[in-house]
Scaffold this active site. Sequence first.
Site, PDB file in Angstrom:
ATOM      1  N   CYS A 183      39.592  80.059  15.292  1.00  0.00           N
ATOM      2  CA  CYS A 183      38.032  79.583  16.725  1.00  0.00           C
ATOM      3  C   CYS A 183      38.505  78.721  17.670  1.00  0.00           C
ATOM      4  CB  CYS A 183      37.758  79.023  15.687  1.00  0.00           C
ATOM      5  SG  CYS A 183      35.378  78.942  16.535  1.00  0.00           S
ATOM      6  N   CYS A 207      53.174  73.351  25.104  1.00  0.00           N
ATOM      7  CA  CYS A 207      53.245  72.264  25.637  1.00  0.00           C
ATOM      8  C   CYS A 207      51.911  71.056  25.306  1.00  0.00           C
ATOM      9  CB  CYS A 207      52.199  72.945  26.729  1.00  0.00           C
ATOM     10  SG  CYS A 207      49.710  73.532  26.526  1.00  0.00           S
TER      11      CYS A 207
END
Length: 135
Positions: A120, A100
Amino acid sequence: MDKDFKVDKEELKKRLTPLQYHVTQEQGTEEAFSGCYNETFNEGLYVCVVCEQHLFSSDTKYDSQCGWPAFNDVLDEGKVKLRPDNKGAKPRSEVLCSKCGAHLGHVIGDGPPPTMKRFCINSASLNFLPKDAKA
């Protein structure tokens, strides 16, 4: 991004929290140590909050002390797309959901072996599916 998957921004504004929308659609970042998954180490899968694509396993999650959930690998290389990002103090790449296009966070080359990568990732860009949850 998956050309067959369409993101309806208005629907997302209704479905996501303002922070989730800001992080995933406007390349935002949640405050360090504030995310709900920063200190979660239960067994399961982490999925994209926008499209539910499976992204990370708890098997690769570790406590990096960086303030965000950290993983040393993705479930499958095709699950994310990396884009160079030179805005940080260290060389890094932006991590996007390959389905997406949602912004997830960054990957930095200072993680543990064997990959030496630290994905991260913002908690706001993820949902957690516990291992023992019924489908």
